[in-house]
Design a protein around this motif. Structure first.
Motif: not given
Lengths: 391, 317, 44
Positions: A267, A270-271, A274, C21, C25
C-alpha cells in the motif's frame, strides 16, 4: 545432549559442501590479495560512472536488510511479549550479528582506504551526510548485537558471572536495537535521496527511508522463517525439544506478521506513486520491471503467507519466505545498481565482474561456516542445561 | 598577451584579496545564496573552438602526468570523454545531427553553491570556500565514493587502480592561484576568451548583457544560475543545453535539501521510540499479568466448584 | 483547454485519488486482518 556432541564429533570432513567451501575460500584468499595489492579496479567492474556495485547493493544493502531478523524477533518476544517464539531469538540474533559483521567485512573491500574507516567518528565528522548516520548506527548496533549474542557464547565458555550481568541488559539492548535499526534501515534508503537525477522515478521517492524500513521488517520475519527451515534440515540434531516444538508456531506467527507487513508495504508503494503522480511510468519498460518486483515479490508472498496462515500450511509459508527474501534482494539491487543510472546507455551499464561475485561468495561462505561452527557448539538451537533461567 | 577584459577582471578581483579559511556549508532549511564576493567562471560555448589549450594548462598547473595522446591531438574529440584521475577537465565536441553544426563545451567541476559532494561526504572532505571553489581534502577521505553517487554532473573521479592511496580528484578552481591574484590555468590559457573569471555577480551581468545584445546567438538561460541551487560555473550557449551534454531536468533544489528531511527525523525517532516501545512493553506485560491472574482465578473457581460439587478435584495445568 | 474537467483529471492531477486509495486500503486492511485470524479449525 550427548546426541549433539556425538553428532559433532562424527561429522565427515569431506562433504560436497565442505569441498565447495574450501575452493571458495582459496579463491577468496587469492582475490583478497589481488584487491589489496592491485586496487579495486583490478577485481571489479566499478568505474567513475558506476562507483557502487554489488558489494554495496548486495553485501551491504541486502545484507543489512536480511539481518533485520535480530531486532524484529527480540522486539516480538521482549517488547510484545510473544514468549511462544522465544526459541527463535538466538538464531535471529546470531544471523543478525553475523550479517552485520560481514557487512563491515565487505566494506573493507569496497572502500578505498579501509584503515580510515574510523575517521568519520574520530577525526572529521561529516554530519550533513546520511552516510555518517548510517555508519554511526551500524557501529552501535553491531555492539548491541554482540552484547545480545554474548550470553550464548558465555554459557558455552562457562563464564556465568559475566553472563548474568549481560542478561540483565536484555530489555535495554532490545529497545536500543529497535531504535538503531529503525534509524539505519531507513537511512540506507535515505542515502539515495541525494541522487534524484540518477534513480528511476518509480524507485526514487521521498519515502525511500520508509520503504526501506518497512521492507526490512518483512525481510527480518522472512529470514527467521527461512533460516529456521534450513537449520531444521541440517542441524536438527543440535536442537532441543522447545526449539522443535516452536518450529511451526514460529512459521505461523511470523508468517501472519509478514503478510500484514507486506500488505502495508505494498500500500505504501502505491501511495508513493500516487503522491508523486508517477502512474505514467508504469506503462513503460521500467514500469513492467517495477510491477514485476511489486507483484511477484511483494503481493505474491503476501498472498502466500496469508493462505499458509489461514490454511495452517507451513510449507506455503516457508516458500513465501524464500520469495520475500529474494524480493528484498531484488529491491535493494534495483535501487542501487539496476534502476540506478538508468539514463546511462545500455552498452555502458554496470554488471559485476566474476571477481566481484567471487569476493561476495567468499564473504557469504565465511558467514555460513562461522554460523555452522557456532550453531553446532554454542547454545543457540538448544538451551544450555546450566542456564535454565534463560527467560 | 595584452590586457584583455578577462585578465583585467582577474586582476581586479584578485587584488581585492581573499579570505582564508573555509567553512562547510550546511543548508538545513534556509537558502544559501552563496558567499557574497565569491568568484566564478563563465563559459561561453559559442566562443569555444575545441583547441584543448585549457586541458593542457590544467594538466601543467596541477602537475598531472602527460596523457598518451598529446593535447594537440584533436581526434580525441570524436569520442565523448569524462573527467578522469589525470584529467580534471575535458572538452567535448557535440555535432547537431540535422545541421551538422559543431559546438564544443568544456566540462569540469561546477563548484556548486551547495555542493552535493560536500553534503554527501561523511568525513567532511569537501568544503565550499568563500572564494567560490569547492575543495577536497584527501587526507581524511575513506574512499567510499558516495560523492560520486551524489554529484549530479558526474564529475568526481576515483582512482580505482590505486591500491594504496586511492583518492577523489576534481577541478579545484586553481584555488592557490586565485589566492595569489592569478587566474585559473584554463581561463588564462583560453585563446578565445571562452572562459571568463570574475565575481559571480559580475559574470551574471556579463552573461545577461551578452544574451541581451545578441538574442539570436544565445539561448535565454544562464545554466548554473539556479540549477541545483546555483553553481559557480556558469554557461551560455547557442545550442540547446541538452545537445551539449547538460541535463536540464536537475531542478533548482540544492542537494542538501534532499536529505535534510530524512536527517531531521533522526532526533524525533530517538526521542519518541523509547516511550513508544517502553509503553508497548508495559502494556503487554500488564495484559499478560491480567491474563495470568484471570487464569488463576478461573482455576480457583473451578476447584471450588468441583469441591462443592463433590467431584474429583482437577489438578493445576 | 487546461484545468480540471473530468473525474480522471481530478483523481490524478490533484492527487484526489489518494483519498480513495486510503479509504480502500483501510477497509481492505480490516478485512485482511480478520481473514488472517480466521482458521479452518474454528470453522469446524
Amino acid at each position: 545432549m550427548t546426541d549433539r556432541i556425538a553428532a559433532l564429533k562424527s561429522r565427515p570432513l569431506l562433504t560436497p559442501f565442505n569441498i565447495f567451501a574450501a575452493i571458495i575460500l582459496v579463491i577468496g584468499a587469492f582475490l583478497t590479495f589481488k584487491r589489496f595489492t592491485q586496487g579495486i579496479g583490478a577485481v571489479s567492474n566499478l568505474t567513475d560512472t558506476h562507483p557502487w556495485g554489488i558489494w554495496i547493493g548486495f553485501d551491504l544493502l541486502t545484507g543489512v536488510a536480511l539481518a533485520a531478523g535480530g531486532y524484529v524477533t527480540s522486539a516480538a518476544v521482549h517488547i510484545f511479549g510473544k514468549k511462544e517464539y522465544h526459541s527463535a531469538i538466538r538464531p535471529a540474533i546470531l544471523t543478525g550479528f553475523l550479517g552485520y559483521s560481514l557487512v563491515v567485512f565487505a566494506l573493507l573491500y569496497d572502500v578505498g582506504r579501509p584503515w580510515k574507516l574510523p575517521y568519520p567518528f574520530l577525526v572529521s565528522q561529516g554530519v550533513t551526510s546520511v552516510m555518517f548516520e548510517v555508519g554511526a548506527c551500524v557501529m552501535l548496533y553491531l555492539t548491541v548485537l554482540f552484547l545480545e549474542f554474548s550470553p550464548a557464547a558465555l554459557e558455552w565458555l562457562g563464564l556465568s558471572k559475566i553472563r548474568k550481568t549481560v542478561v540483565r541488559l536484555t530489555m535495554l539492548l532490545t529497545i536500543l536495537g529497535v531504535i538503531l535499526s529503525t534509524l539505519h534501515q531507513s537511512s540506507l534508503g535515505a542515502l539515495f535521496l541525494l541522487a534524484p537525477s540518477k534513480l528511476h522515478p518509480l524507485w526514487y521517492s521521498p519515502y525511500l527511508p520508509i520503504f526501506f524500513f518497512v521492507s526490512s521488517i518483512a525481510a527480518g520475519l522472512s529470514m527467521v522463517i527461512f533460516e529456521s527451515t534450513m537449520a531444521h534440515k541440517k542441524f536438527e540434531i543440535y536442537m532441543d525439544d522447545r526449539h522443535k516444538q516452536e518450529y511451526n508456531p514460529v512459521a505461523f506467527g511470523f508468517g501472519r506478521a509478514a503478510a500484514l507487513v507486506l500488505a502495508a508495504y505494498f500500500a505504501c508503494k502505491v501511495f508513493g506513486i500516487a503522491l508523486d503522480n508517477n502512474w505514467r511510468f508504469l506503462f513503460t519498460g521500467w514500469g513492467a520491471w517495477f510491477l514485476f518486483e511489486l507483484s511477484g515479490f511483494v503481493l505474491l508472498p503476501c498472498f502466500m503467507y496469508s493462505i499458509g496462515v489461514r490454511d495452517r500450511n507451513p510449507k506455503v509459508i516457508r516458500a513465501a519466505s524464500v520469495i520475500t527474501v529474494l524480493g528484498i534482494m531484488l529491491n535493494r539491487l534495483n535501487v542501487s545498481v539496476i534502476a540506478f543510472n538508468y539514463h546511462v546507455p545500455a552498452d555502458e551499464r554496470y554488471f559485476p565482474s566474476i571477481m566481484e561475485i567471487g569476493i561476495t561468495l567468499f564473504i557469504i561462505t565465511i558467514g555460513i561456516l562461522v554460523y555452522r561452527f557456532i550453531v553446532t557448539r554454542m547454545p543457540v538451537l538448544y538451551k544450555h542445561p546450566d542456564y535454565e533461567d534463560v527467560h | 598577451m595584452g590586457i584583455t577584459r578577462r585578465s583585467f577582471l582577474g586582476w581586479l578581483t584578485g587584488a581585492a584579496g581573499v579570505a582564508t579559511g573555509a567553512k562547510t556549508v550546511e543548508a538545513a532549511h534556509g537558502h544559501f545564496n552563496g558567499y557574497p564576493d565569491s568568484y566564478a567562471i563563465l563559459h561561453d560555448t559559442t566562443l569555444c573552438i575545441g583547441c584543448r589549450s585549457c586541458e593542457a594548462a590544467c594538466n601543467t598547473v596541477n602537475n598531472l602526468p602527460k596523457p598518451e595522446k598529446s593535447f594537440k591531438d584533436l581526434t580525441v574529440l570524436d569520442e565523448k570523454r569524462r573527467t578522469t584521475p589525470h584529467a580534471f577537465t575535458v572538452v567535448n565536441k557535440y555535432t547537431d545531427p540535422h545541421t551538422g553544426k559543431i559546438t564544443y563545451r568544456k566540462d569540469q567541476c561546477n563548484h556548486c553553491q551547495e555542493p552535493a559532494c560536500a553534503s554527501a561526504c561523511f568525513v567532511g572532505a569537501f568544503k565550499k570556500t568563500p572564494e567560490g571553489s569547492v575543495q577536497y581534502d584527501a587526507s581524511v577521505c575513506v574512499g567510499c565514493r558516495y560523492c560520486q553517487i551524489a554529484c549530479p554532473f558526474n564529475i568526481p573521479t576515483f582512482d580505482f587502480d590505486d591500491a594504496f592511496t586511492p583518492k577523489i580528484t576534481k577541478c579545484t578552481m586553481c584555488q592557490p592561484r586565485i589566492e595569489k591574484g592569478q587566474l585559473p590555468g584554463c581561463v588564462e590559457a583560453c585563446p578565445m576568451e571562452a572562459l571568463t573569471f570574475g565575481k559571480r555577480s559580475d559574470l551574471v551581468e556579463i552573461a545577461r548583457e551578452r544574451i541581451r545584445k545578441y538574442p539570436q546567438r544565445y539561448i535565454d538561460h544562464i545554466y548554473g544560475m539556479d540549477e541545483m541551487g546555483g553553481t559557480n560555473w556558469l554557461y551560455i550557449t547557442e545550442t540547446p543545453f541538452e545537445q551539449v551534454g547538460m541535463r536540464t531536468d536537475l531542478g533548482v533544489t540544492p542537494a542538501p535539501e534532499f536529505t535534510s528531511g530524512a536527517l531531521s527525523i533522526v532526533p524525533m525517532i530517538i526521542g519518541l521510540w523509547p516511550v513508544l516501545l517502553g509503553g508497548l512493553y508495559v502494556i503487554n506485560k500488564r495484559r499478560d499479568e491480567i491474563d495470568e491472574h484471570e487464569k488463576e482465578e478461573a482455576v480457583k473457581t473451578a476447584i471450588e466448584n468441583a469441591n462443592n460439587g463433590g467431584k474429583e478435584g482437577r489438578h493445576d495445568r | 483547454m487546461e484545468g480540471i474537467h473530468t473525474l480522471q483529471e481530478f483523481m490524478f492531477q490533484t492527487k484526489g485519488i489518494i483519498y480513495i486509495l486510503a479509504v480502500g486500503y483501510l477497509l481492505g486492511f480490516v478485512w485482511f486482518w480478520r481473514f488472517l485470524k480466521m482458521d479452518k479449525k474454528r470453522e469446524q
